[in-house]
Design a protein around this motif. Structure first.
Motif, PDB file in Angstrom:
ATOM      1  N   ASN A 224       0.796  -1.220   0.000  1.00 37.21           N
ATOM      2  CA  ASN A 224       0.000   0.000   0.000  1.00 37.21           C
ATOM      3  C   ASN A 224       0.831   1.274   0.000  1.00 37.21           C
ATOM      4  O   ASN A 224       0.307   2.357  -0.219  1.00 37.21           O
ATOM      5  N   TYR A 225       2.141   1.126   0.251  1.00 38.38           N
ATOM      6  CA  TYR A 225       3.024   2.292   0.369  1.00 38.38           C
ATOM      7  C   TYR A 225       4.249   2.096  -0.520  1.00 38.38           C
ATOM      8  O   TYR A 225       4.809   0.990  -0.601  1.00 38.38           O
ATOM      9  N   ILE A 226       4.647   3.155  -1.198  1.00 37.45           N
ATOM     10  CA  ILE A 226       5.886   3.137  -1.969  1.00 37.45           C
ATOM     11  C   ILE A 226       6.728   4.320  -1.506  1.00 37.45           C
ATOM     12  O   ILE A 226       6.231   5.441  -1.352  1.00 37.45           O
ATOM     13  N   TYR A 227       8.012   4.033  -1.245  1.00 39.31           N
ATOM     14  CA  TYR A 227       8.898   5.029  -0.639  1.00 39.31           C
ATOM     15  C   TYR A 227       9.838   5.580  -1.700  1.00 39.31           C
ATOM     16  O   TYR A 227      10.669   4.848  -2.246  1.00 39.31           O
ATOM     17  N   ASP A 228       9.718   6.867  -1.972  1.00 35.44           N
ATOM     18  CA  ASP A 228      10.484   7.484  -3.061  1.00 35.44           C
ATOM     19  C   ASP A 228      11.882   7.889  -2.595  1.00 35.44           C
ATOM     20  O   ASP A 228      12.239   9.067  -2.576  1.00 35.44           O
ATOM     21  N   LEU A 229      12.676   6.880  -2.234  1.00 37.41           N
ATOM     22  CA  LEU A 229      14.071   7.080  -1.878  1.00 37.41           C
ATOM     23  C   LEU A 229      14.875   5.949  -2.506  1.00 37.41           C
ATOM     24  O   LEU A 229      14.653   4.777  -2.190  1.00 37.41           O
ATOM     25  N   PRO A 230      15.787   6.260  -3.440  1.00 30.55           N
ATOM     26  CA  PRO A 230      16.558   5.203  -4.084  1.00 30.55           C
ATOM     27  C   PRO A 230      17.474   4.485  -3.090  1.00 30.55           C
ATOM     28  O   PRO A 230      18.288   5.123  -2.419  1.00 30.55           O
ATOM     29  N   VAL A 231      17.314   3.178  -2.987  1.00 29.09           N
ATOM     30  CA  VAL A 231      18.264   2.374  -2.220  1.00 29.09           C
ATOM     31  C   VAL A 231      19.505   2.153  -3.080  1.00 29.09           C
ATOM     32  O   VAL A 231      20.630   2.357  -2.646  1.00 29.09           O
ATOM     33  N   ASN A 232      19.294   1.732  -4.310  1.00 27.17           N
ATOM     34  CA  ASN A 232      20.338   1.721  -5.339  1.00 27.17           C
ATOM     35  C   ASN A 232      19.660   1.702  -6.702  1.00 27.17           C
ATOM     36  O   ASN A 232      18.490   2.087  -6.795  1.00 27.17           O
ATOM     37  N   PHE A 233      20.357   1.277  -7.775  1.00 23.53           N
ATOM     38  CA  PHE A 233      19.826   1.511  -9.117  1.00 23.53           C
ATOM     39  C   PHE A 233      19.833   0.286 -10.039  1.00 23.53           C
ATOM     40  O   PHE A 233      19.600   0.418 -11.229  1.00 23.53           O
ATOM     41  N   GLY A 234      20.100  -0.890  -9.524  1.00 26.17           N
ATOM     42  CA  GLY A 234      20.001  -2.090 -10.359  1.00 26.17           C
ATOM     43  C   GLY A 234      20.972  -2.092 -11.524  1.00 26.17           C
ATOM     44  O   GLY A 234      20.585  -2.299 -12.673  1.00 26.17           O
ATOM     45  N   ALA A 235      22.251  -1.863 -11.266  1.00 28.06           N
ATOM     46  CA  ALA A 235      23.253  -1.751 -12.336  1.00 28.06           C
ATOM     47  C   ALA A 235      23.299  -2.998 -13.215  1.00 28.06           C
ATOM     48  O   ALA A 235      23.203  -4.128 -12.740  1.00 28.06           O
ATOM     49  N   GLY A 236      23.474  -2.777 -14.507  1.00 23.09           N
ATOM     50  CA  GLY A 236      23.609  -3.870 -15.458  1.00 23.09           C
ATOM     51  C   GLY A 236      24.884  -3.729 -16.269  1.00 23.09           C
ATOM     52  O   GLY A 236      25.533  -2.677 -16.265  1.00 23.09           O
ATOM     53  N   ALA A 237      25.247  -4.804 -16.959  1.00 28.48           N
ATOM     54  CA  ALA A 237      26.452  -4.790 -17.794  1.00 28.48           C
ATOM     55  C   ALA A 237      26.237  -5.665 -19.023  1.00 28.48           C
ATOM     56  O   ALA A 237      25.543  -6.682 -18.961  1.00 28.48           O
ATOM     57  N   THR A 238      26.840  -5.249 -20.118  1.00 26.13           N
ATOM     58  CA  THR A 238      26.909  -6.083 -21.320  1.00 26.13           C
ATOM     59  C   THR A 238      28.353  -6.524 -21.478  1.00 26.13           C
ATOM     60  O   THR A 238      29.265  -5.690 -21.488  1.00 26.13           O
ATOM     61  N   VAL A 239      28.553  -7.831 -21.589  1.00 23.73           N
ATOM     62  CA  VAL A 239      29.879  -8.427 -21.480  1.00 23.73           C
ATOM     63  C   VAL A 239      30.065  -9.475 -22.578  1.00 23.73           C
ATOM     64  O   VAL A 239      29.118 -10.155 -22.963  1.00 23.73           O
ATOM     65  N   ALA A 240      31.286  -9.598 -23.085  1.00 26.19           N
ATOM     66  CA  ALA A 240      31.611 -10.595 -24.106  1.00 26.19           C
ATOM     67  C   ALA A 240      32.575 -11.634 -23.548  1.00 26.19           C
ATOM     68  O   ALA A 240      33.350 -11.353 -22.627  1.00 26.19           O
ATOM     69  N   ASN A 241      32.527 -12.832 -24.105  1.00 28.38           N
ATOM     70  CA  ASN A 241      33.558 -13.821 -23.820  1.00 28.38           C
ATOM     71  C   ASN A 241      34.889 -13.291 -24.346  1.00 28.38           C
ATOM     72  O   ASN A 241      34.995 -12.918 -25.522  1.00 28.38           O
ATOM     73  N   GLY A 242      35.904 -13.229 -23.491  1.00 27.95           N
ATOM     74  CA  GLY A 242      37.158 -12.577 -23.860  1.00 27.95           C
ATOM     75  C   GLY A 242      37.873 -13.235 -25.022  1.00 27.95           C
ATOM     76  O   GLY A 242      38.362 -12.553 -25.931  1.00 27.95           O
ATOM     77  N   ALA A 243      37.953 -14.576 -25.031  1.00 25.93           N
ATOM     78  CA  ALA A 243      38.653 -15.282 -26.100  1.00 25.93           C
ATOM     79  C   ALA A 243      37.947 -15.067 -27.433  1.00 25.93           C
ATOM     80  O   ALA A 243      38.605 -14.864 -28.470  1.00 25.93           O
TER      81      ALA A 243
END
Length: 347
Positions: A224-243
């Motif tokens: 019933n309640y949503i708190y408008d304070l960011p705890v963090n931001f759900g970081a993402g990454a796009t990554v390739a196999n190095g070889a």
């Protein structure tokens, strides 16, 4: 004059076409992030299924599937990538912090108060994480991106962070758990798909996820309640196999790097925009993706802004350094602290 302008305007297009014609035929096996997100549907999926082939004049094609369509949960993504099961993958860094705690470095709970701060820390973190991936995991880091801010959804009356004391809170990742525990709550590890029902049934009192993700998953049916304070931001990454990456033609490497940088910029822009709409959709609108949910919006007080920083410095940061050791201490001292606006060295 018109002829000259037309000629000059055509030069970038001709150069781009020539570059595309020089690219060798390349097929890429790509696994994307959660396919139910707007980021995946509107940006990531069309990028791999349409745009890359179009921009390369058909030279580069991708076999693309979101991770959930393959039955993956997220935490195994980069491990499979390192084994060569796929060529490129996009995933949440928090999902991989259990195996490699350094993955939490740019998105520690309580560290960044807004997108500008989060983006600044992410830019400082990129070369640090890139070196670690290359040396330790055999991976090539391509981009870092955002999601919407991760906020609290609570079933019962909630006025601020001190109300977390004694509450059972579903968290995602170790730093969120440290944050909640510091404030006296009990962190609960629970799959995303079970949260809405758990809130409804009173199994948990609160849960943390993104502003749009919680709305589209109907968490408002149990909160019933949503708190408008960011705890963090759900970081993402796009990554390739190095070889695999190292064996690519340099022209393909340059092409993909440029294209993915542009995609990442679009993701940052989309999430900044959707972050505010997610709050509106969960409360009283306007909402372009459905009916407003009518939750009570709780805004952060100055006291809670100070408490968030205190929880980070006294709970989250020490917990991360303990899990990660010298690698993360060096990362904090040699770039992250300054980017986060905290000059003190880690103990």
């Amino acid at each position: 004059m018109k002829t000259l302008i037309g000629t000059l305007t055509a030069i970038p297009l001709l150069a781009s076409t020539a570059l595309a014609q020089d690219l060798p035929k390349t097929e890429i096996n790509v696994v994307g992030n959660l396919g139910t997100t707007t980021q995946s549907r509107q940006l990531e999926t069309p990028f791999w299924t349409e745009q890359v082939e179009k921009d390369s004049d058909g030279a580069i094609t991708a076999r693309f599937r979101p991770m959930n369509e393959l039955g993956l949960k997220g935490s195994e993504m980069f491990g499979l990538l390192g084994k060569g099961v796929m060529n490129i993958a996009t995933g949440q860094l928090g999902h991989h912090s259990g195996q490699d705690p350094i993955n939490d470095g740019n998105d520690l709970a309580g560290m960044s108060a807004n997108y500008d701060e989060f983006e600044k820390v992410s830019k400082a973190f990129f070369p640090i994480l890139s070196d670690y991936y290359k040396e330790k995991l055999g991976l090539h880091l391509l981009t870092l991106q955002s999601y919407q801010s991760q906020v609290l959804y609570c079933a019962k009356e909630f006025k601020g962070l001190t109300d977390l004391k004694g509450k059972r809170v579903r968290t995602s990742g170790a730093s969120q758990s440290d944050f909640v525990a510091y404030l006296g709550g009990s962190p609960i590890d629970m799959p995303f798909g079970e949260v809405q029902q758990a809130l409804q049934q009173g199994v948990i009192d609160c849960a943390i996820t993104s502003t749009v993700g919680g709305y589209t998953s109907r968490w408002y049916e149990g909160s019933n309640y949503i708190y408008d304070l960011p705890v963090n931001f759900g970081a993402g990454a796009t990554v390739a196999n190095g070889a695999w990456w190292d064996k690519l033609d340099p022209a393909v490497q340059s092409f993909l790097t440029k294209e993915l940088d542009e995609l990442s910029a679009k993701m940052w822009e989309q999430n900044r925009r959707e972050d505010r709409e997610g709050i509106a959709c969960n409360t009283d609108g306007p909402c372009s993706i459905g009916e407003p949910a009518g939750q009570t919006l709780v805004e952060a007080s100055d006291a809670d802004l100070k408490l968030r920083r205190q929880a980070f410095l006294e709970g989250v940061l020490p917990g991360w350094l303990k899990r990660c050791g010298e690698t993360c201490k060096n990362a904090w001292d040699n770039g992250l602290a300054e980017a986060a606006g905290m000059s003190a060295k880690a103990d």
